[in-house]
Design a protein around this motif. Structure first.
Motif, mmCIF file in Angstrom:
data_model
loop_
_atom_site.group_PDB
_atom_site.id
_atom_site.type_symbol
_atom_site.label_atom_id
_atom_site.label_comp_id
_atom_site.label_asym_id
_atom_site.label_seq_id
_atom_site.Cartn_x
_atom_site.Cartn_y
_atom_site.Cartn_z
ATOM 1 N N HIS A 545 0.730 -1.224 0.023
ATOM 2 C CA HIS A 545 -0.121 0.089 0.033
ATOM 3 C C HIS A 545 0.853 1.206 -0.163
ATOM 4 O O HIS A 545 0.196 2.392 0.374
ATOM 5 N N LEU A 546 2.272 1.216 -0.282
ATOM 6 C CA LEU A 546 2.927 2.415 -0.601
ATOM 7 C C LEU A 546 3.402 2.228 -1.987
ATOM 8 O O LEU A 546 3.601 1.111 -2.469
ATOM 9 N N ILE A 593 -9.170 2.063 3.994
ATOM 10 C CA ILE A 593 -8.369 0.694 4.505
ATOM 11 C C ILE A 593 -6.914 0.575 3.920
ATOM 12 O O ILE A 593 -6.200 0.439 4.838
ATOM 13 N N GLY A 594 -6.962 0.271 2.791
ATOM 14 C CA GLY A 594 -5.552 0.130 2.103
ATOM 15 C C GLY A 594 -4.732 1.569 2.445
ATOM 16 O O GLY A 594 -3.420 1.102 2.707
ATOM 17 N N GLU A 624 -5.097 -0.679 -11.077
ATOM 18 C CA GLU A 624 -6.441 -1.075 -11.890
ATOM 19 C C GLU A 624 -7.261 -1.823 -11.040
ATOM 20 O O GLU A 624 -8.484 -1.776 -11.544
ATOM 21 N N ASN A 625 -7.212 -2.263 -10.163
ATOM 22 C CA ASN A 625 -8.108 -3.166 -9.083
ATOM 23 C C ASN A 625 -8.417 -2.074 -8.082
ATOM 24 O O ASN A 625 -9.253 -2.726 -7.089
ATOM 25 N N LEU A 626 -8.252 -0.785 -8.226
ATOM 26 C CA LEU A 626 -8.738 0.329 -7.190
ATOM 27 C C LEU A 626 -8.043 -0.109 -5.843
ATOM 28 O O LEU A 626 -8.715 0.408 -4.747
ATOM 29 N N MET A 627 -6.948 -0.864 -5.693
ATOM 30 C CA MET A 627 -6.419 -1.007 -4.497
ATOM 31 C C MET A 627 -5.625 0.366 -4.259
ATOM 32 O O MET A 627 -4.856 0.617 -5.193
ATOM 33 N N ALA A 628 -5.716 0.908 -3.111
ATOM 34 C CA ALA A 628 -4.916 2.122 -2.780
ATOM 35 C C ALA A 628 -3.635 1.964 -2.479
ATOM 36 O O ALA A 628 -3.031 1.095 -1.544
ATOM 37 N N LYS A 629 -2.804 3.059 -3.005
ATOM 38 C CA LYS A 629 -1.400 3.089 -2.552
ATOM 39 C C LYS A 629 -1.109 4.441 -2.050
ATOM 40 O O LYS A 629 -1.259 5.489 -2.732
ATOM 41 N N VAL A 630 -0.367 4.826 -0.883
ATOM 42 C CA VAL A 630 -0.024 6.244 -0.523
ATOM 43 C C VAL A 630 1.449 6.541 -1.369
ATOM 44 O O VAL A 630 2.219 5.710 -1.324
ATOM 45 N N GLU A 829 -2.838 -9.731 5.834
ATOM 46 C CA GLU A 829 -3.062 -9.051 4.684
ATOM 47 C C GLU A 829 -4.703 -8.444 4.914
ATOM 48 O O GLU A 829 -5.060 -7.666 4.066
ATOM 49 N N GLY A 830 -5.151 -8.624 5.899
ATOM 50 C CA GLY A 830 -6.370 -7.777 6.326
ATOM 51 C C GLY A 830 -7.407 -8.663 5.107
ATOM 52 O O GLY A 830 -7.528 -9.876 5.188
#
Length: 831
Positions: A545-546, A593-594, A624-630, A829-830
């Motif tokens: 998530h970074l 959450i991510g 592409e899967n809308l996973m968040a990364k800071v 991994e939650g």
């Protein structure tokens, strides 16, 4: 009669000019030595001096003359030059007087045989000349000819042989020969710019290839070069065909001469095998092994002996994926003449993988018939900034497969390079990590960076023929030309974002990998310190998530950062203003959450906390899967020491997200990130800017406005209209309470990011599954009470008895069955 005399004069003059062009080059300096030989050795039309007669050139405290009997000479590989050698147990020098300054060939002949106690295949040594490192820790396994050229400006040339530790050096033969001044000039392209300083570069011949024709031996070349056939380098032989018309070649004054390449090279070619199909559209491609970490001079040789008329042949020339000669019309280049030789020089950017591709393909200009040709090719390695042509990891590549290819002069083997280089980088990283842990802060910029947890293939349409590709987790320093090519020369239509540091461009690497390129604006208030901080921070951390840093560029006073490309852009862009489809509540919760996971890792995943200092929706990116990364760590700062409560520092951040306590007291803690994240939570819920001056006064500041409604218990009145009726009340209540806690006036009253993460997970569970029990009980202030159990949840094992105890303890605390919630939370991994 006078007319006849004039025509005769012109004819004789033409013959004289042609004779001058084809007479061959006579070198001012011409040293040929057969090392170890007791007599002169004739090879072709050249005489190599006996070693004892050349001893005046050699300064060696101790050496050994070695002779060996080979089988009868049947090929160049069995040349008498390889029957003797001189062995150097200690550092030794050849010194040659130079009568004509300029570029000189240095050709070194090696053949490892056994002589007494010396097994030459076990020799390991370095060679330098004119302050250039030609070979470093070099070893020879097969017959090898190494060809270099250096520009000698002094009255002597010294070539030094230095054995490696507990080893020795050897040499079978050596040439030091003047090179024609016009052979290598500074008139060379590096993409859209002229490359300056080529005359000061040392060069090593990596490949010299005759396209579409047979091997051209040194005896048939005015500069004693060997040209090898191209068939073994073709990627797809079926797409190519050979053509030969050597007699048609006509050298012309002011263009290529026979010293540039012989007639047998210009008279043969490889062309597209279009099979009379006017709709053919493909490239003919050759692939060459090269030594990574260097720039290369690539010389293309063309001669249109195919066309029947002028302006009939148009084609494109590529180095890797870069079109270095678009819509090339040879008849224009040769001043409206056919069958006249022409050559084109291109300098690549620094290459980071061990393959270089050369391609030719059809052009659509003037509806030309699809065809493309290439007559010859030379690829020459250029010395790096340290003056080296070898590097400590380079190993000679020699003729191990065919005696007929002994004249091939090739690049270095890449296997040991990668292994040793990776080991070196790992060593540096480990040393650096230890130093950071000991000192808490790194004062030295050592921008070795590591990507995220997933291995990335890094590549680039490297400018003018360089390709980057390495399946590893290590970042690379990218040359400026590479980044220019990847971004289509920073095409404004490729801009995907603008921030305080500068513009962000979409880019594409050579292997198709997409990247985001952040280019620093020299007029920006954010500069070198932020640039270094970004590299240093992302070189320390790896987390899904970074955002991963792929590389950076600091050439030409540029400050450019290259990241993995996040297909769906910023969270801010999906909330308002960009026309994206509305996100569902579940998607928004998962993004929050991510993001919280990434921030929690920053705060707890290292010896000291790292405070982001610029948490906002524009710095949360979606793949592409809308996973968040800071993203964007340019303002990040390491947290306080164990015995301190804060870091005193100048206030930095983004208006609307800034922690008011930090602003008032200039005392930074992790809780400043928590405050900013609380603003993001309300931004996610309401889908509006955090500051909007166009709204009524009480609504301008999102955090203040949302807090008023939260405290009234009427948060549902201000949520994004697309979410109306789609959020379960319990989930909204838990989400609102979490945001409210984050926005507490004093940091001590705010939760940790671990607590925030737990509550967001809980809000998602409440949205997806109704848990029996009193709603008020479920939404109590779990934030403070649960922190001992969940602060380190990402590292626990669900099979651990201590974890099971914690779960039961939480059940007792809540008064409801929450095992479903924690069955997700305790996993590393939650969800």
């Amino acid at each position: 009669m006078g007319c006849f005399k004039f025509d005769l004069f012109i004819w004789v003059l033409s013959l004289l000019c042609l004779g001058l062009l084809c007479s061959g080059f006579v070198p001012a300096d011409n040293y040929l030595i057969d090392c170890g030989s007791l007599a002169n050795t004739t090879v072709g039309n050249r005489v190599f001096l006996a070693d004892n007669l050349a001893s005046k050139y050699l300064s060696s405290p101790k050496d050994v003359v070695a002779n060996v009997s080979l089988k009868p000479i049947t090929s160049f590989d069995d040349s008498p030059l390889y029957q003797t050698a001189r062995i150097f147990p200690e550092s030794s020098k050849y010194t040659f007087s130079i009568s004509h300054s300029g570029r000189h060939w240095i050709r070194l002949y090696f053949y490892p045989f056994v002589f007494g106690s010396y097994d030459l295949s076990k020799a390991k040594f370095s060679i330098s000349a004119q302050n250039f490192a030609l070979l470093t820790d070099f070893s020879v396994q097969n017959t090898t000819l190494k060809e270099f050229s250096v520009n000698v400006t002094s009255d002597s040339l010294v070539i030094t042989f230095t054995p490696s530790s507990n080893s020795f050096a050897f040499l079978n033969a050596i040439e030091v020969v003047s090179v024609p001044d016009q052979l290598i000039t500074d008139d060379v392209s590096s993409g859209s710019e002229k490359f300056q300083g080529l005359m000061n570069q040392a060069l090593e011949t990596a490949w010299r290839v005759n396209m579409g024709g047979p091997i051209v031996s040194f005896e048939n070349d005015t500069l004693w070069r060997t040209w090898v056939p191209d068939q073994s380098f073709l990627v797809n032989e079926n797409l190519a065909k050979d053509f030969s018309n050597i007699a048609a070649v006509k050298y012309d004054v002011g263009l290529a001469t026979e010293d540039i390449a012989p007639q047998t090279v210009y008279g043969t070619l490889t062309e597209m095998n279009s099979a009379d199909n006017p709709n053919s559209n493909f490239n003919v491609t050759w692939e060459f092994t090269v030594d990574p970490g260097f720039q290369y001079l690539v010389r293309f040789h063309f001669c249109d002996v195919v066309s029947k008329s002028l302006n009939q042949l148009y084609f494109n020339v590529y180095v890797d994926s870069s079109n270095v000669a678009p819509d090339l019309d040879l008849s224009t280049m040769t001043i409206n003449k056919l069958a006249v030789p022409y050559y084109l020089d291109i300098v690549t950017a620094s290459i980071v993988r061990n393959k270089l591709r050369i391609s030719i393909g059809p052009s659509a200009v003037n509806n030309a018939y699809p065809n493309a040709i290439l007559n010859g090719l030379e690829i020459m390695k250029m010395n790096n900034s340290a003056g080296s042509l070898s590097g400590t990891n380079s190993v000679s590549f020699s003729n191990s497969s065919s005696k007929s290819n002994v004249g091939v002069i090739v690049g270095a083997s890449v296997g040991s390079f990668i292994a040793v280089a990776l080991a070196g980088v790992l060593f540096v990283l480990c040393r650096r990590r230890k130093r950071l842990a000991d000192q808490g802060h790194s004062k030295t910029w050592s921008p070795f960076s590591m990507n995220g947890t997933n291995s990335h293939t890094m590549g680039s349409k490297y400018s003018y023929g360089t390709t980057a590709s390495a399946a590893s987790n290590y970042s690379y320093r990218f040359p400026f030309g590479v980044v220019q090519e990847a971004t289509n020369n920073f095409d404004e239509s490729w801009v995907i974002g603008i921030g305080g540091f500068g513009k962000v461009y979409k880019g594409t690497l050579n292997d198709g990998t997409k990247v985001a390129v952040k280019r620093g604006n020299p007029r920006s208030q954010q500069g070198l310190a932020e640039f270094r901080t970004e590299i240093e921070m992302l070189s320390q951390f790896r987390h899904r998530h970074l955002v991963s840093l792929i590389g950076y560029c600091d050439d030409k006073n540029e400050m450019i950062l290259i990241y993995e490309y996040m297909e769906n852009g910023t969270l801010k862009g999906h909330l308002y203003g960009s026309g994206h489809p509305s996100l569902s509540w579940k998607q928004r919760l998962e993004i929050c959450i991510g993001s919280a996971r990434g921030l929690h890792y920053l705060h707890t995943g290292y010896a000291k906390a790292v405070i982001h200092r610029d948490v906002k929706s524009a710095n949360i990116l979606l793949d592409e899967n809308l996973m968040a990364k800071v993203a964007d760590f340019g303002l990040s700062k390491t947290g306080p020491e164990i015995d301190q409560t804060h870091v005193s520092t100048a206030v930095k951040g983004s208006f609307g997200y800034l922690d008011p306590e930090y602003f008032r007291r200039q005392q930074l803690t992790e809780k400043s990130d928590v405050y900013s994240f609380g603003v993001v939570l309300f931004e996610v819920l309401c889908a509006r800017p955090v500051i909007d001056p166009s709204l009524p006064r009480e609504m301008v500041n999102l955090a203040e406005w949302a807090m008023k409604w939260q405290k009234k218990g009427q948060l549902e009145q201000i949520i994004d209209s697309t979410l109306a009726g789609k959020i379960r009340p319990d989930s909204l209540r838990k989400f609102g309470e979490t945001a409210e806690k984050c926005l507490a006036d004093y940091g001590v009253d705010r939760p940790s990011m671990g607590d925030v993460l737990w509550n967001l997970e809980y809000a998602l569970q409440l949205q997806e599954t109704e848990i029996p029990g009193d709603a008020e009980e479920n939404s109590t202030n779990m934030i403070g009470e649960l922190s001992p159990q969940i602060n380190n949840y990402s590292n626990v094992d669900t099979n651990d008895s201590a974890v099971q105890f914690e779960v039961s303890s939480v059940d007792d605390l809540s008064g409801v069955s929450m095992s479903k919630v924690f069955s997700q939370l305790v996993k590393s991994e939650g969800r």
